[in-house]
Enzyme design. Structure first.
Site, mmCIF file in Angstrom:
data_model
loop_
_atom_site.group_PDB
_atom_site.id
_atom_site.type_symbol
_atom_site.label_atom_id
_atom_site.label_comp_id
_atom_site.label_asym_id
_atom_site.label_seq_id
_atom_site.Cartn_x
_atom_site.Cartn_y
_atom_site.Cartn_z
ATOM 1 N N ASP A 193 -3.568 3.200 4.499
ATOM 2 C CA ASP A 193 -2.769 2.241 5.263
ATOM 3 C C ASP A 193 -1.643 2.916 6.041
ATOM 4 O OD1 ASP A 193 -2.088 -0.267 6.179
ATOM 5 O OD2 ASP A 193 -0.872 -0.773 4.430
ATOM 6 N N ASN A 197 -9.752 -7.738 7.621
ATOM 7 C CA ASN A 197 -9.368 -7.032 8.853
ATOM 8 C C ASN A 197 -10.047 -7.601 10.110
ATOM 9 O OD1 ASN A 197 -8.974 -3.832 7.167
ATOM 10 N ND2 ASN A 197 -7.399 -5.263 7.799
HETATM 11 C C1 IPE Z 1 -5.596 -2.748 3.601
HETATM 12 O O1 IPE Z 1 -4.635 -2.611 4.589
HETATM 13 C C2 IPE Z 1 -6.952 -2.473 4.176
HETATM 14 C C3 IPE Z 1 -7.203 -1.100 4.583
HETATM 15 C C4 IPE Z 1 -6.371 -0.093 4.495
HETATM 16 C C5 IPE Z 1 -8.504 -0.852 5.114
HETATM 17 P P1 IPE Z 1 -4.099 -3.856 5.425
HETATM 18 O O2 IPE Z 1 -3.152 -3.297 6.416
HETATM 19 O O3 IPE Z 1 -5.223 -4.651 5.948
HETATM 20 O O4 IPE Z 1 -3.349 -4.703 4.314
HETATM 21 P P2 IPE Z 1 -2.205 -5.797 4.431
HETATM 22 O O5 IPE Z 1 -2.633 -6.778 5.489
HETATM 23 O O6 IPE Z 1 -0.962 -5.081 4.828
HETATM 24 O O7 IPE Z 1 -2.093 -6.385 3.067
HETATM 25 C C1 IPE Z 2 -4.947 0.906 7.969
HETATM 26 O O1 IPE Z 2 -3.873 0.996 8.842
HETATM 27 C C2 IPE Z 2 -6.277 0.891 8.676
HETATM 28 C C3 IPE Z 2 -6.985 -0.397 8.623
HETATM 29 C C4 IPE Z 2 -6.582 -1.453 7.979
HETATM 30 C C5 IPE Z 2 -8.233 -0.480 9.353
HETATM 31 P P1 IPE Z 2 -3.263 -0.286 9.523
HETATM 32 O O2 IPE Z 2 -3.977 -0.519 10.807
HETATM 33 O O3 IPE Z 2 -3.244 -1.439 8.603
HETATM 34 O O4 IPE Z 2 -1.796 0.204 9.818
HETATM 35 P P2 IPE Z 2 -0.470 -0.650 9.699
HETATM 36 O O5 IPE Z 2 -0.413 -1.171 8.297
HETATM 37 O O6 IPE Z 2 -0.566 -1.749 10.703
HETATM 38 O O7 IPE Z 2 0.604 0.317 9.993
HETATM 39 MG MG MG Z 3 -1.878 -2.070 7.234
#
Ligand code: IPE
Ligand code: IPE
Ligand code: MG
Length: 238
Positions: free
Chosen positions: A23, A71
């Site tokens: 993340d 997602n």
């Molecule tokens: C969790 O991250 C999913 C992945 C890293 C693939 P998210 O960014 O989707 O989680 P939330 O929305 O902050 O809980």
């Molecule tokens: C994790 O990084 C990757 C996926 C969930 C696909 P994020 O895209 O959630 O990054 P932040 O949390 O918005 O910084």
């Molecule tokens: Mg995220």
């Protein structure tokens, strides 16, 4: 004069199964004034680096959360970007070549594009004989979705209620041939699981880090493992 024995002379206990919530890609890009997709590009590179390192230090299973069932709520452009990155990754035959890493995928494949599904199956088949670490990518994965699908399959298989055990439920999960994760790492400063390995994480150790995933280094991983070595896992015993 005397020499003090270094504390870290004691061999480390390497967790058999490490799971990582990758993340912070979006915030990493934003901090640099770049579009979010650049964070995902760096995040994908980071996965390869950390996977290689895990294999080198003797981790047996590494499961990474790459795309959740939630997602899909993101803008279509971002989803397309992530899927294209996945395509590029799966088409790159140099990935882990000769590194003895077995590639696996967990999650609901049915929502993914046909060509991606074939590429995933091809990568799994090509790495089938690897005897080193298993690197497992969680794609369109959701812990609740996984449990829901397991329940449906158990009912469709006509299993009687008296035969339902915890082990039977485990055997219906995507992770049926993996042990439960010993250590779950979440970078990016969030303190939640976000639907990752819901059933399997019952007795996992958790490690949270403020570093954003594209900046996560092998040193950060070592710190997580060191911390894991100071945990006292009791599994309900004394
Ligand atoms: C969790 O991250 C999913 C992945 C890293 C693939 P998210 O960014 O989707 O989680 P939330 O929305 O902050 O809980
Ligand atoms: C994790 O990084 C990757 C996926 C969930 C696909 P994020 O895209 O959630 O990054 P932040 O949390 O918005 O910084
Ligand atoms: Mg995220």
């Amino acid at each position: 004069m005397f020499f003090k024995k270094k504390i870290n002379d004691t061999p480390r206990n390497i967790p058999g199964h490490i799971a990582i919530i990758m993340d912070g890609n979006g915030r990493w890009a934003k901090n640099k004034g770049l579009p979010r997709k650049f964070g995902h590009i760096e995040g994908a590179k980071k996965f390869k680096e950390i996977a290689r390192y895990c294999n080198k230090i003797g981790v047996k299973y590494l499961t990474v959360y790459a795309f959740s069932t939630e997602n899909w709520k993101r803008p279509q452009e971002e989803i397309d970007g992530i899927m294209n990155l996945l395509r590029d990754y799966l088409k790159d035959s140099t990935n882990f070549k000769g590194e003895n890493i077995k590639l696996r995928f967990i999650g609901d494949k049915s929502a993914l594009d046909e060509d991606i599904i074939s590429l995933m199956e091809k990568s799994e088949a090509e790495s089938n004989d690897a005897t080193g670490m298993t690197a497992c990518l969680a794609l369109n994965y959701g812990g609740r979705d996984e449990i829901k699908n397991a329940v449906k399959q158990i009912i469709d298989d006509g299993i009687k209620s008296e035969n339902i055990t915890e082990e039977l439920i485990s055997s219906y999960l995507y992770t049926h041939d993996f042990p439960d994760p010993d250590l779950i790492i979440r970078p990016s400063g969030e303190f939640r699981l976000s639907n990752f390995l819901t059933y399997q994480s019952a007795y996992s150790e958790f490690y949270f880090d403020n570093v954003l995933w594209p900046d996560f280094s092998t040193k950060d991983l070592d710190r997580a493992i060191d911390e894991y070595n100071h945990r006292n896992r009791r599994f309900g015993g004394v």
